[in-house]
Design a protein around this motif. Structure first.
Motif, PDB file in Angstrom:
ATOM      1  N   ARG A  80      -4.889  -0.642   2.223  1.00  0.00           N
ATOM      2  CA  ARG A  80      -5.715  -1.831   2.319  1.00  0.00           C
ATOM      3  C   ARG A  80      -5.173  -2.794   3.376  1.00  0.00           C
ATOM      4  O   ARG A  80      -5.926  -3.432   4.106  1.00  0.00           O
TER       5      ARG A  80
ATOM      6  N   ARG B 175     -11.695   2.849  -3.032  1.00  0.00           N
ATOM      7  CA  ARG B 175     -10.475   2.776  -3.851  1.00  0.00           C
ATOM      8  C   ARG B 175     -10.814   2.405  -5.296  1.00  0.00           C
ATOM      9  O   ARG B 175     -10.215   2.916  -6.246  1.00  0.00           O
TER      10      ARG B 175
ATOM     11  N   LEU C  49      -4.342   5.105  -1.290  1.00  0.00           N
ATOM     12  CA  LEU C  49      -5.202   3.975  -0.952  1.00  0.00           C
ATOM     13  C   LEU C  49      -4.783   2.690  -1.632  1.00  0.00           C
ATOM     14  O   LEU C  49      -5.468   1.677  -1.514  1.00  0.00           O
TER      15      LEU C  49
ATOM     16  N   GLU D 261      -5.626   7.841  -5.091  1.00  0.00           N
ATOM     17  CA  GLU D 261      -5.435   6.470  -5.549  1.00  0.00           C
ATOM     18  C   GLU D 261      -4.127   5.895  -5.016  1.00  0.00           C
ATOM     19  O   GLU D 261      -4.074   4.748  -4.562  1.00  0.00           O
TER      20      GLU D 261
END
Length: 267
Positions: free
Chosen positions: A256, A173, A244, A241
């Protein structure tokens, strides 16, 4: 004349007569005729664009996997192995990519290692960018707090499981934006493979422009093609992006948090 006078140095006299002859024989074209000529050249540019993308993607895949291996080696391997990886990175980053391409394509055959133009370009660019990718991955690994390691090990994970399930997903990430920038740079640097007989976009631009004595219109076309080739990867990077991200725009937990939840199965 060069042989007669034993003087092979470049001429310091402008070829004014030749330039006048070339200008005199240059056809006078209307705007519509120029557009028609550019349209006829589009298939050649299309084939060259395919070659450019093939070389760039192959080189980037090599750079990603080799760069990740180098980064993990520098961080986790024994010192003498890490020093070898460090030497590779410093040597490759400290020498021009053009010299590396010349060495791979023209130098290695003298010791029995021969690559086709395509693989010489892909391997040369891939090995060069692997050094830069390694530093990006290393920075991404160091960006993850040490407590993540300690928590993963406390949950009963092995070091490999902690790396695979906790550390690497978070590091990916972090490094997506610079990796995207590197690919766009590699896409433009792929123009260097034209010097090893590959007909990529840059080579096609030179051939077509020299044929018609016109470097203006084909130059604009090639610049637009390079721009269009890079835009989808920028959009893909932004999409990745967002997927994640730790928390999305609606305040919901993203990838996450899912990583953390999945790690609880090792308790």
């Amino acid at each position: 004349m060069a042989t007669m006078f034993n003087d092979y140095s470049p001429s310091r006299v402008e070829p004014s007569r030749y330039n006048e002859w070339a200008e005199y024989h240059r056809p006078v074209l209307t705007f519509s005729k120029r557009l028609e000529r550019y349209k006829e050249a589009l298939p050649a540019f299309g084939r060259a664009a395919v070659v450019t993308m093939q070389v760039s993607i192959t080189a980037m895949l090599l750079a990603i996997f080799l760069g990740l291996s180098l980064a993990i080696t520098r961080v986790f391997a024994p010192k003498w192995v890490a020093n070898i990886a460090t030497c590779y990175i410093e040597i490759v980053r400290g020498t021009p990519v053009l010299i590396q391409l010349f060495f791979i394509f023209y130098g290695l055959p003298s010791v029995g290692v021969k690559f086709s133009p395509f693989w010489a370009g892909a391997v040369g660019l891939g090995l060069n960018y692997a050094a830069y990718e390694a530093e990006i991955y290393r920075a991404g690994l160091f960006a993850i707090p040490r407590t993540q390691w300690e928590s993963a090990l406390a949950l009963g994970m092995t070091r490999w499981q902690a790396m695979r399930e906790v550390i690497l997903p978070q590091a990916v990430r972090v490094v997506i934006p610079p990796i995207t920038n590197d690919f766009i740079s590699l896409l433009k640097d792929s123009s260097l493979v034209s010097i090893i007989t590959m007909v990529d976009l840059t080579k096609a631009y030179g051939q077509i422009s020299a044929t018609y004595y016109d470097y203006f219109g084909p130059g604009i076309i090639v610049a637009i093609i390079y721009l269009l080739l890079g835009l989808p990867f920028v959009r893909f990077a932004r999409y990745t992006e967002n997927k994640l991200a730790a928390i999305d725009k609606d305040g919901k937990y993203g990838r996450r948090e899912n990583i953390y939840r999945s790690s609880t199965r090792y308790i």
